[in-house]
Scaffold this motif. Sequence first.
Motif, PDB file in Angstrom:
ATOM      1  N   ARG A   1       0.840  -1.351  -0.137  1.00  0.00           N
ATOM      2  CA  ARG A   1      -0.004  -0.015  -0.008  1.00  0.00           C
ATOM      3  C   ARG A   1       0.962   1.315   0.035  1.00  0.00           C
ATOM      4  O   ARG A   1       0.475   2.216  -0.488  1.00  0.00           O
ATOM      5  N   GLU A   2       2.071   1.062   0.499  1.00  0.00           N
ATOM      6  CA  GLU A   2       3.004   2.486   0.985  1.00  0.00           C
ATOM      7  C   GLU A   2       3.614   2.541  -0.518  1.00  0.00           C
ATOM      8  O   GLU A   2       3.649   3.908  -0.880  1.00  0.00           O
ATOM      9  N   SER A   3       4.097   1.513  -1.248  1.00  0.00           N
ATOM     10  CA  SER A   3       4.734   1.680  -2.509  1.00  0.00           C
ATOM     11  C   SER A   3       3.819   1.624  -3.793  1.00  0.00           C
ATOM     12  O   SER A   3       4.345   2.093  -4.726  1.00  0.00           O
ATOM     13  N   GLY A   4       2.658   1.139  -3.705  1.00  0.00           N
ATOM     14  CA  GLY A   4       1.792   1.380  -4.926  1.00  0.00           C
ATOM     15  C   GLY A   4       2.049  -0.114  -5.688  1.00  0.00           C
ATOM     16  O   GLY A   4       1.159  -0.109  -6.733  1.00  0.00           O
ATOM     17  N   TYR A   5       2.962  -0.947  -5.223  1.00  0.00           N
ATOM     18  CA  TYR A   5       2.755  -2.163  -6.168  1.00  0.00           C
ATOM     19  C   TYR A   5       3.472  -3.257  -5.271  1.00  0.00           C
ATOM     20  O   TYR A   5       3.819  -2.851  -3.889  1.00  0.00           O
ATOM     21  N   ALA A   6       3.287  -4.614  -5.739  1.00  0.00           N
ATOM     22  CA  ALA A   6       3.735  -5.726  -5.002  1.00  0.00           C
ATOM     23  C   ALA A   6       4.547  -6.374  -5.892  1.00  0.00           C
ATOM     24  O   ALA A   6       4.855  -6.156  -6.969  1.00  0.00           O
ATOM     25  N   TRP A   7       5.354  -7.313  -5.089  1.00  0.00           N
ATOM     26  CA  TRP A   7       6.194  -8.063  -5.906  1.00  0.00           C
ATOM     27  C   TRP A   7       6.300  -9.617  -4.997  1.00  0.00           C
ATOM     28  O   TRP A   7       5.772  -9.869  -3.930  1.00  0.00           O
TER      29      TRP A   7
ATOM     30  N   ALA B   1       3.120  -6.644  -9.540  1.00  0.00           N
ATOM     31  CA  ALA B   1       1.976  -6.225  -9.839  1.00  0.00           C
ATOM     32  C   ALA B   1       1.416  -4.769  -9.271  1.00  0.00           C
ATOM     33  O   ALA B   1       1.950  -4.318  -8.248  1.00  0.00           O
ATOM     34  N   ALA B   2       0.714  -4.213  -9.965  1.00  0.00           N
ATOM     35  CA  ALA B   2       0.183  -2.848  -9.506  1.00  0.00           C
ATOM     36  C   ALA B   2      -1.475  -2.906  -9.789  1.00  0.00           C
ATOM     37  O   ALA B   2      -2.098  -3.772 -10.406  1.00  0.00           O
ATOM     38  N   PRO B   3      -2.130  -2.197  -8.826  1.00  0.00           N
ATOM     39  CA  PRO B   3      -3.527  -1.987  -8.636  1.00  0.00           C
ATOM     40  C   PRO B   3      -4.317  -1.527  -9.695  1.00  0.00           C
ATOM     41  O   PRO B   3      -3.774  -0.465 -10.431  1.00  0.00           O
ATOM     42  N   VAL B   4      -5.394  -2.066 -10.320  1.00  0.00           N
ATOM     43  CA  VAL B   4      -6.552  -1.537 -11.330  1.00  0.00           C
ATOM     44  C   VAL B   4      -7.602  -1.014 -10.663  1.00  0.00           C
ATOM     45  O   VAL B   4      -8.151  -1.965  -9.844  1.00  0.00           O
TER      46      VAL B   4
ATOM     47  N   GLU C   1      12.938  -1.242 -10.617  1.00  0.00           N
ATOM     48  CA  GLU C   1      13.244  -0.348 -11.591  1.00  0.00           C
ATOM     49  C   GLU C   1      12.207  -0.098 -12.644  1.00  0.00           C
ATOM     50  O   GLU C   1      11.799   0.952 -13.117  1.00  0.00           O
ATOM     51  N   LEU C   2      11.468  -1.275 -12.846  1.00  0.00           N
ATOM     52  CA  LEU C   2      10.350  -1.226 -13.719  1.00  0.00           C
ATOM     53  C   LEU C   2       9.152  -1.128 -13.036  1.00  0.00           C
ATOM     54  O   LEU C   2       7.936  -0.674 -13.815  1.00  0.00           O
ATOM     55  N   ALA C   3       9.006  -0.710 -11.944  1.00  0.00           N
ATOM     56  CA  ALA C   3       7.645  -0.726 -11.102  1.00  0.00           C
ATOM     57  C   ALA C   3       7.013   0.829 -11.445  1.00  0.00           C
ATOM     58  O   ALA C   3       5.736   0.556 -11.852  1.00  0.00           O
ATOM     59  N   PRO C   4       7.751   1.837 -11.941  1.00  0.00           N
ATOM     60  CA  PRO C   4       7.048   2.992 -12.190  1.00  0.00           C
ATOM     61  C   PRO C   4       6.353   2.729 -13.581  1.00  0.00           C
ATOM     62  O   PRO C   4       5.233   3.250 -14.046  1.00  0.00           O
ATOM     63  N   VAL C   5       7.134   1.585 -14.414  1.00  0.00           N
ATOM     64  CA  VAL C   5       6.138   1.534 -15.793  1.00  0.00           C
ATOM     65  C   VAL C   5       4.923   0.771 -15.592  1.00  0.00           C
ATOM     66  O   VAL C   5       3.934   1.034 -16.192  1.00  0.00           O
ATOM     67  N   LEU C   6       5.065  -0.238 -14.767  1.00  0.00           N
ATOM     68  CA  LEU C   6       3.950  -0.927 -14.416  1.00  0.00           C
ATOM     69  C   LEU C   6       2.854  -0.153 -13.767  1.00  0.00           C
ATOM     70  O   LEU C   6       1.701  -0.460 -14.192  1.00  0.00           O
ATOM     71  N   VAL C   7       3.147   0.494 -12.992  1.00  0.00           N
ATOM     72  CA  VAL C   7       2.180   1.469 -12.209  1.00  0.00           C
ATOM     73  C   VAL C   7       1.518   2.056 -12.886  1.00  0.00           C
ATOM     74  O   VAL C   7       0.079   2.709 -13.146  1.00  0.00           O
ATOM     75  N   LYS C   8       2.147   2.715 -13.985  1.00  0.00           N
ATOM     76  CA  LYS C   8       1.463   3.791 -15.106  1.00  0.00           C
ATOM     77  C   LYS C   8       0.766   2.871 -15.941  1.00  0.00           C
ATOM     78  O   LYS C   8      -0.507   3.516 -16.404  1.00  0.00           O
ATOM     79  N   GLY C   9       1.019   1.671 -16.168  1.00  0.00           N
ATOM     80  CA  GLY C   9       0.107   0.926 -17.294  1.00  0.00           C
ATOM     81  C   GLY C   9      -0.977   0.490 -16.398  1.00  0.00           C
ATOM     82  O   GLY C   9      -2.238   0.694 -16.976  1.00  0.00           O
TER      83      GLY C   9
END
Length: 265
Positions: free
Chosen positions: A196-202, A215-218, A245-253
Motif C-alpha cells: 500500500r505504501e509503494s503502490g505495487y507488489a512483488w 503487480a500494480a492495482p487497477v 526499476e520497472l515498477a513505475p512503468v507497470l504502475v503507469k500501465g
Amino acid sequence: MSNYDPDTETTTVPTGGVKSVDRAITVLEILARRGEAGVSEVAAEINVHKSTAFRLLGALEVRGLVEQAGERGKYRLGFGLVRLAGAVTGRIDITQQSRPVCEELAEEIGETVNIAVLQEHYAVNLYQVRGPGAVAAQNWVGQLTPLYATSSGKILLAYLAAKERAALLAATGLKKVTAHTVTAKTKLEKNLVAVRESGYAWALEELELGLHAMAAPVRNRDGDVVAALSASGPAYRLTEDRMHELAPVLVKGADEISHRMGCLG
C-alpha cells in the motif's frame, strides 16, 4: 424445434432437482432465442406437460428471470438476468480495456503481462500477453492462484478491508507453495503494508521456483481496486532490483487501465 429431450436424458442429467435445473436453463435459452414464448410452446420444446412448463416459468418469474409479456400469455426474459450478468460484465470490461495496455507493456518490459481479479479466495488470470523475452511462458489464463503467494494476489489482498482479508486468508490457509512462500500472518501483513505504501507488489519465487513477479492495482470508476496488472519472468532476468526499476512503468500501465475503466483519481 429443439431435439433435446430431458425426459430421456440419463447420462448428463440424472433425476430430480438436477433435471429441473437443466429444464429451467433450457427454458431461458428458448426465450433468449425466440424472444417470447407461451407455456404450450415451451412445453413442446422441452417435451414436458404444460403444467410442468407452467411451474418452471412460475419459478423463474418469482426470481425475476422471466416476465410475462403483457396479457397475451407469453413470457420473455426478465431483468433479473441483468443482475446476474452484472457479476461478470465488470470482468469483461477489464479484459477489453486492458488489452492494448498489456500488449504495450509486454513489449516494453519484455516479460509476460497478466490481468487478474479476485475469485472466491484465489486470484484468477483473465488475460495474458507474452513479451519478446518469454520464450516458453506458462499460460496462466483461467488458472486460480493463491492470493498470498502471488504479486497479483497481494495487490488484491492489500486493498481489502482487514476483516474481509482475514476471512479470505482463513478460507484458503497459508500453506507453503515453495520454500519462499510467506506463510506467517504477521510477515504477510507487513508485506501488504509495504504494498500500500509503494503502490505495487512483488513475489520472489513464492509461487514457482525461478519465477519472479510484480503487480500494480487497477481501479474502477469508484476508485476501488478491482484487478491487478502483473509482469512475471525468470528470476535470473527479472531480478528484484530490475522489478523495482520497472515498477513505475507497470504502475503507469495500471493507472492507464484504471483511467479507461472510468477512474478519475
